[in-house]
Design an enzyme around this catalytic site. Structure first.
Site, PDB file in Angstrom:
ATOM      1  N   ARG A 242       0.840  -1.199   0.000  1.00  0.00           N
ATOM      2  CA  ARG A 242       0.000   0.000   0.000  1.00  0.00           C
ATOM      3  C   ARG A 242       0.878   1.253   0.000  1.00  0.00           C
ATOM      4  O   ARG A 242       0.604   2.234  -0.676  1.00  0.00           O
ATOM      5  CB  ARG A 242      -0.975   0.004   1.191  1.00  0.00           C
TER       6      ARG A 242
ATOM      7  N   ASP B 235      -7.479  19.687 -12.821  1.00  0.00           N
ATOM      8  CA  ASP B 235      -7.861  18.378 -13.364  1.00  0.00           C
ATOM      9  C   ASP B 235      -7.485  18.411 -14.851  1.00  0.00           C
ATOM     10  O   ASP B 235      -8.119  19.096 -15.647  1.00  0.00           O
ATOM     11  CB  ASP B 235      -9.368  18.162 -13.168  1.00  0.00           C
TER      12      ASP B 235
ATOM     13  N   LYS C 182      -9.321   7.688 -18.650  1.00  0.00           N
ATOM     14  CA  LYS C 182      -9.691   8.305 -19.917  1.00  0.00           C
ATOM     15  C   LYS C 182      -8.515   8.226 -20.905  1.00  0.00           C
ATOM     16  O   LYS C 182      -8.131   7.146 -21.277  1.00  0.00           O
ATOM     17  CB  LYS C 182     -10.165   9.741 -19.657  1.00  0.00           C
TER      18      LYS C 182
ATOM     19  N   TYR D 232     -16.926  18.254 -13.796  1.00  0.00           N
ATOM     20  CA  TYR D 232     -17.275  16.833 -13.863  1.00  0.00           C
ATOM     21  C   TYR D 232     -18.283  16.535 -12.744  1.00  0.00           C
ATOM     22  O   TYR D 232     -18.056  16.907 -11.579  1.00  0.00           O
ATOM     23  CB  TYR D 232     -16.006  15.989 -13.704  1.00  0.00           C
TER      24      TYR D 232
HETATM   25  C1  LIG Z   1     -13.993  10.648 -15.434  1.00  0.00           C
HETATM   26  C2  LIG Z   1     -13.514  11.898 -14.808  1.00  0.00           C
HETATM   27  C3  LIG Z   1     -13.223  11.946 -13.443  1.00  0.00           C
HETATM   28  C4  LIG Z   1     -13.434  10.744 -12.529  1.00  0.00           C
HETATM   29  O1  LIG Z   1     -12.531   9.718 -12.800  1.00  0.00           O
HETATM   30  P1  LIG Z   1     -12.843   8.142 -12.624  1.00  0.00           P
HETATM   31  O2  LIG Z   1     -11.616   7.501 -13.142  1.00  0.00           O
HETATM   32  O3  LIG Z   1     -14.089   7.841 -13.379  1.00  0.00           O
HETATM   33  O4  LIG Z   1     -13.041   7.904 -11.161  1.00  0.00           O
HETATM   34  C5  LIG Z   1     -12.731  13.142 -12.936  1.00  0.00           C
HETATM   35  N1  LIG Z   1     -12.556  14.224 -13.719  1.00  0.00           N
HETATM   36  C6  LIG Z   1     -12.840  14.212 -15.033  1.00  0.00           C
HETATM   37  C7  LIG Z   1     -12.624  15.435 -15.854  1.00  0.00           C
HETATM   38  C8  LIG Z   1     -13.332  13.055 -15.625  1.00  0.00           C
HETATM   39  O5  LIG Z   1     -13.618  13.043 -16.943  1.00  0.00           O
END
Ligand SMILES: *Cc1c(COP(=O)(O)O)cnc(C)c1O
Length: 396
Positions: A51, A175, A200, A103
């Site tokens: 971890r 982000d 993504k 998001y």
């Molecule tokens: C999908 C997404 C998230 C969340 O991520 P997960 O991997 O689904 O937990 C956060 N920010 C953005 C911009 C996203 O597209």
């Protein structure tokens, strides 16, 4: 280090290609071990318990830090896990300034979970420095930005906001999911922390759920290290490997996503059933100039509004190549309906005020041939037009 001189395409392709002394393996192996033998009392190989630190994950974390020009990287079990760890930096009574268009999961985390621990947030257009100033409170601790935003593709000037935040002693958190370090590196523009849903573009194949955090500065890196280990939502060795495997082709994929998104958005913007296309790669987009200044390219995501909400259901039903599915950033083209899917947790008044309404569709353009994508959209739009004209009503 010699690698520092390599271009990003080369560094991506070579992730994990360390000279492993025993076998010479070209890609870094998956170490499943959760426990590591200590040579003797008071000694460690650098690995004690998985971890805290795990070899395959470490290779990924070092690559993430290097790609984002940060000091430390942390691989998490999802993008939301990464966001939760970052938000755990804050304590009861702290206040955050957050991008207005956001998001949906991040909004839900702040409003339904962080709020229980006394952390509050104001949602503002982070591109408006006066609005930022007006929302700043004595207890404000950070600015959280998405740029481009999901789904409306609003652009924020990262350097301008980071400079403003620094002046007031606030952290800037970005982000960077939609552009990835291949196109945009917020830490080089003054931000302190970058987060990713690596599910993504970084993973890129719709087959691994992961999140990344990259920090700048020793103190912040130590704090996030402590939270990552204490909370425990870390990425598994197998998923770490899978993510690195995806990242090796990031440059090629992003370039294709970008050209395809531009071709498809150019097609849609003149289509009679389309009211508006939101894509920062188009020169008429209000954020185009800032985007061109701070990033070396454009994402493969854009949103568009149809002229009549009745088109939405038959379009989604008639798509053949393009899948009607949540998520974004993979090699396969996916279309979603934000107001009922990804953004359903954002209250209707907020969604409608910013324009996430029942005519808005979000499109994650894949790496298929753009002619095939355009043909599929064309036939689905035509089928929808005929249905609406004939029926006057669409059946859900
Ligand atoms: C999908 C997404 C998230 C969340 O991520 P997960 O991997 O689904 O937990 C956060 N920010 C953005 C911009 C996203 O597209």
């Amino acid at each position: 280090m010699a690698e520092d001189k390599l271009r990003i395409e080369s560094r991506l392709a070579q992730i994990g290609s360390v000279s492993e002394p025993v076998t010479g393996a070209i890609n870094y192996p998956i170490y499943q071990a959760t426990a590591f033998r200590h040579p003797r009392l008071g000694q460690s190989t650098g690995f004690d318990y998985a971890r805290t630190k795990s070899p395959t994950r470490t290779i990924l974390e070092e690559a993430a830090a290097e790609l984002e020009s940060g000091d430390a990287g942390f691989a998490c079990s999802s993008g939301m896990a990464a966001l939760q760890i970052v938000f755990t930096l804050f304590a009861s009574g702290d206040h955050l300034i957050v991008s207005l268009d956001l998001y949906g999961g991040t909004y839900r985390l702040l409003e339904r979970i962080l709020s229980k621990y006394g952390v509050t947030a104001s949602y503002v257009d982070t591109n408006d420095l006066e609005a930022l100033e007006a929302s700043r409170q004595p207890n404000t601790k950070a600015v959280f930005i998405e740029t481009p935003t999901n789904p409306l593709m609003m652009i924020t000037d990262i350097a301008a906001v980071s400079a403003w935040a620094k002046k007031h002693g606030l952290l800037t958190i970005v982000d960077n999911t939609l552009l990835t370090p291949f196109f945009q590196r917020p830490l080089e523009l003054g931000a302190d922390i970058v987060v990713h849903s690596a599910t993504k573009y970084l993973g890129g194949h719709n087959d691994v759920l992961a999140g990344l955090i990259v920090t700048k500065g020793k103190e912040l890196s130590e704090e996030i290290f402590f939270l990552h280990n204490s909370i425990g939502s870390v990425l598994s060795p197998t998923d770490s490997y899978q993510l690195m495997r995806g990242m090796k082709t990031l440059a090629l994929r992003m370039e294709r996503h970008q050209t395809n998104a531009l071709a498809v958005s150019n097609y849609l913007k003149t289509h009679p059933q389309i009211d508006k296309v939101y894509y920062p790669g188009l020169p008429e987009h209000p954020g185009h100039q800032v985007q061109s200044k701070q990033s070396s390219g454009n994402t493969g995501i854009f949103s568009f509004k149809v002229t009549d909400a009745r088109y939405v259901e038959p379009i989604l039903r008639n798509l053949k190549l393009i899948a009607f599915a949540e998520s974004l950033g993979g090699v396969e083209s996916l279309m979603t309906y934000p107001s009922v899917q990804t953004h359903a947790d954002i209250p209707l008044e907020i969604r409608e005020a910013i324009g996430v309404d029942d005519r808005l569709l979000r499109f994650s353009v894949g790496i298929e041939h753009s002619d095939d994508i355009i043909a599929d959209l064309g036939q689905a739009l035509e089928a929808a037009r005929i249905e609406v004209e004939q029926g006057g009503c669409a059946h859900g």
